[in-house]
Design a protein around this motif. Structure first.
Motif, PDB file in Angstrom:
ATOM      1  N   PRO A  93     -44.075   2.799 -10.202  1.00  0.00           N
ATOM      2  CA  PRO A  93     -44.126   2.346 -11.446  1.00  0.00           C
ATOM      3  C   PRO A  93     -46.078   3.376 -11.716  1.00  0.00           C
ATOM      4  CG  PRO A  93     -42.840   0.710 -11.344  1.00  0.00           C
ATOM      5  CD  PRO A  93     -43.448   0.874  -9.671  1.00  0.00           C
ATOM      6  N   LEU A  94     -45.952   3.915 -12.875  1.00  0.00           N
ATOM      7  CA  LEU A  94     -47.184   4.499 -13.248  1.00  0.00           C
ATOM      8  C   LEU A  94     -48.232   3.184 -13.489  1.00  0.00           C
ATOM      9  CD1 LEU A  94     -46.666   8.032 -15.638  1.00  0.00           C
ATOM     10  CD2 LEU A  94     -47.691   7.744 -12.899  1.00  0.00           C
ATOM     11  N   ASP A  95     -47.599   2.911 -14.354  1.00  0.00           N
ATOM     12  CA  ASP A  95     -48.999   1.424 -14.911  1.00  0.00           C
ATOM     13  C   ASP A  95     -49.596   0.634 -13.648  1.00  0.00           C
ATOM     14  OD1 ASP A  95     -46.617   0.376 -14.574  1.00  0.00           O
ATOM     15  OD2 ASP A  95     -47.138  -1.071 -16.434  1.00  0.00           O
ATOM     16  N   ARG A  96     -48.685   0.643 -12.322  1.00  0.00           N
ATOM     17  CA  ARG A  96     -48.268  -0.673 -11.505  1.00  0.00           C
ATOM     18  C   ARG A  96     -49.735  -0.542 -10.564  1.00  0.00           C
ATOM     19  NH1 ARG A  96     -43.989  -2.299  -8.239  1.00  0.00           N
ATOM     20  NH2 ARG A  96     -43.279  -3.386 -10.043  1.00  0.00           N
ATOM     21  N   ILE A  97     -50.009   1.853 -10.037  1.00  0.00           N
ATOM     22  CA  ILE A  97     -50.236   2.776  -9.253  1.00  0.00           C
ATOM     23  C   ILE A  97     -52.106   2.091  -9.892  1.00  0.00           C
ATOM     24  CG2 ILE A  97     -50.992   4.500  -8.726  1.00  0.00           C
ATOM     25  CD1 ILE A  97     -47.982   5.412  -8.447  1.00  0.00           C
ATOM     26  N   PHE A  98     -52.112   1.847 -11.463  1.00  0.00           N
ATOM     27  CA  PHE A  98     -53.566   2.152 -12.032  1.00  0.00           C
ATOM     28  C   PHE A  98     -53.685   1.019 -11.956  1.00  0.00           C
ATOM     29  CE2 PHE A  98     -52.005   6.180 -14.058  1.00  0.00           C
ATOM     30  CZ  PHE A  98     -53.132   6.935 -14.280  1.00  0.00           C
TER      31      PHE A  98
END
Length: 615
Positions: A93-98
């Motif tokens: 998920p995008l938030d996890r990558i950030f």
């Protein structure tokens, strides 16, 4: 500052970020991967939005650190888009990558505890650390106008990038589209003011002073609205937020059928969930998708949004929100008696409670654009309570018929409160109306500081000046919906630093009833009044200032302290003390040695006032 690191910001002001947003990303996949998102936005736009996100998460980080993180995550996204789509890391998920990118930096001790958690708790932890309170980050230092113009001429695009970073970290919950639109206004202001600097009659300082409010206004207003909406979602849940949006959309689009309105409600609620969670990329896509749907379905929604849909995307949302409500269908009956009189009501209520209540709220709201959304929610709650009582076994046959009388009573009470407030405002004007509010709210919430009480009552006074001049059919929506924003701010203040049990009850029990609940609060009986110390009331020469605004501010601070010292003060006592103060001030301001006069007469005034207050 290494300006070369932000050359990618050059295209922000051309709005390519907006043009790159896909039209139907939800049709492709519910949650797109980072590689897909990179391909949709393109490198420059992805990197710019990434910088906003990092500046909002790591508010205390340097500009260079935000840029470095944005570059790192953009490089990773580029690799995922090019050839690494099967890499499991690319499917995170995008938030996890950030957040992984932030947690890889070992020089951020503030986030150590958050980084030790697992998702989604880690994201919740990061969001809890976002701080939008004034003073958390030092305010913008107003630069010298000539120096600012020189800097702008030499570093125009990097300067805009730095402005975006500064706005983002001071407003960690603000939508990225708002930040980008503010950056455009900032750039226009710099061009307008600095471009005319050579003109002999041009005053640089005056130009910036005149144009700066246009730049700052959307930051303040959008930031407050977003925090407010997220506060409702967090405190009262998704059901309350959906009900609020249902009432608002039904009023704005009264010709739209229930299914269409309900679809918009669901989409908007999902958008706010993404936005409030801090998922800025999904938040932007959700918002754009809704705008696309609204503008491509104008024929079934509204005849009042055509010009809005022709505007650039960044301006479209604000335009639609502020657009007039569409005209009601000509064949729309004035009443909704079928929700009271139909024999099958109780069965429908039992079988599909929320859908039935939603249909009632939709039908009632589209008929009453003159009511505030909060009042419509109270009416919906009253209808629900009526059915709960009247659909019980053994309820009298005429039980539901009393609903209309109770409804009329509530409408009358609400309209009376607003009319009375406006009558007082029109009679007294801004300053004395605010003083009335100060007396009331200092008694209700004496734990607030003088600065807070003055700020909140000033906001309420501004609402009076804005709404009390409107026609009767516009008064309630204007007054109560704006007042709701102020009460929301008070309640968020209570969450961070509890005020008192009465405020706690009003802020926690019911969103729809929050305004009337606050209105019914009286003196906080558990409050221990201030003791009369030498520093509580100080009278100095600055009371003789000819600057009316400064004098009014000092007098309001004294009024607050007086009420905190004597919460039970009567209007007669207040009038007597005020007259004595005014006489002393006039006397001392005429003296040659004003300070000596105040030193002598001030204590005497306090002694006389004590006698008046104990009488």
């Amino acid at each position: 500052m290494n300006w070369r690191t932000v050359i990618y910001v050059t295209l922000l002001v051309s709005l390519t970020v907006v043009k790159a947003l896909p039209r139907s990303y939800r049709d492709i996949e519910e949650k797109t991967s980072i590689g897909q998102r990179f391909s949709q936005l393109q490198e420059k736009n992805f990197k710019a939005i990434a910088m906003i996100m990092f500046a909002q998460y790591v508010q205390g980080g340097t500009f260079g650190k935000a840029v470095k993180m944005a570059e790192d995550v953009t490089d990773f996204a580029k690799r995922c888009a090019a050839a690494a789509r099967d890499n499991p890391d690319c499917l995170k998920p995008l938030d996890r990558i950030f957040l992984d990118t932030i947690c890889q930096d070992k020089n951020l001790p503030r986030f150590t505890d958050c980084c030790a958690k697992m998702d989604p708790e880690r994201n919740d932890c990061f969001l809890s650390l976002k701080n939008s309170s004034r003073g958390f980050i030092s305010p913008f230092e107003r630069p010298n106008a000539e120096a600012a113009c020189k800097n702008h001429s030499q570093h125009q695009h990097p300067l805009t990038g730095y402005f975006i970073y500064e706005v983002s970290r001071r407003h960690p919950f603000l939508y990225a589209p708002t930040i980008l639109s503010v950056a455009i206004r900032y750039d226009e202001m710099m061009k307008n003011c600095c471009g005319s600097a050579e003109h002999p009659t041009h005053n640089l300082e005056e130009c910036f002073r005149r144009q700066a409010p246009k730049v700052v206004k959307p930051v303040k207003e959008d930031g407050l609205r977003q925090e407010h909406t997220c506060g409702i979602l967090k405190k009262f849940g998704e059901r309350t937020l959906k009900a609020l949006k249902l009432a608002q959309i039904s009023q704005k689009f009264p010709k739209a059928d229930f299914v269409t309105v309900n679809k918009l409600v669901m989409d908007i609620a999902n958008m706010h969930k993404d936005c409030c969670r801090g998922d800025m990329l999904d938040c932007m896509h959700d918002r754009e998708e809704i705008l696309h749907y609204v503008c491509t379905n104008q024929d079934i929604l509204s005849s009042k949004i055509k010009t809005c849909c022709e505007k650039p995307l960044l301006q479209r949302s604000e335009c639609i929100v502020n657009a007039e409500n569409d005209d009601k269908p000509a064949d729309l009956s004035p009443h909704v008696r079928e929700f009271i009189e139909d024999k099958g009501i109780c069965e429908r209520f039992a079988q599909e409670k929320d859908t039935h209540l939603a249909r009632f709220l939709y039908e009632y709201s589209r008929r009453h654009p003159e009511f505030s959304a909060q009042m419509l929610l109270r009416i919906g709650k009253g209808y629900e309570d009526l059915l709960k009582e009247c659909c019980k076994t053994g309820a009298p046959d005429n039980c539901r018929s009393r609903g209309e009388e109770e409804l009329k009573k509530h409408i009358y009470e609400t309209e009376s409160v607003m009319k009375t407030s406006c009558d007082i405002y029109k009679e007294k004007g801004d300053y004395y109306f605010q003083n009335e509010l100060l007396m009331s709210f200092t008694k209700k919430m004496p734990q607030l500081t003088s600065a807070e009480l003055i700020k909140f009552t000033k906001q309420m006074t501004t609402i009076g000046s804005k709404c009390c001049q409107l026609s009767q059919d516009k008064l309630l929506p204007c007054a109560e919906e704006n007042l709701d924003l102020v009460l929301g701010e008070i309640c968020r203040r209570h969450l961070t630093d509890p005020i008192n049990p009465g405020v706690c009850h009003c802020c926690s029990s019911s969103y729809a009833l929050r305004r009337p609940c606050m209105g019914k609060l009286e003196i906080d009986e558990n409050y221990v009044p201030l003791t009369l110390t030498p520093g509580l009331f100080t009278f100095r020469e600055d009371l003789c200032t000819t600057e009316e605004e400064k004098l009014q501010h000092k007098k309001q601070e004294m009024l607050i302290n007086l009420i905190k010292y004597k919460p039970q003060i009567t209007q007669e006592q207040l009038t007597a003390v005020t007259a004595a103060f005014t006489a002393m001030r006039e006397q001392c301001c005429k003296e040659e040695n004003r300070e000596t006069c105040f030193v002598k007469e001030g204590p005497e005034l306090i002694k006389r006032s004590e006698k008046m207050l104990s009488a």
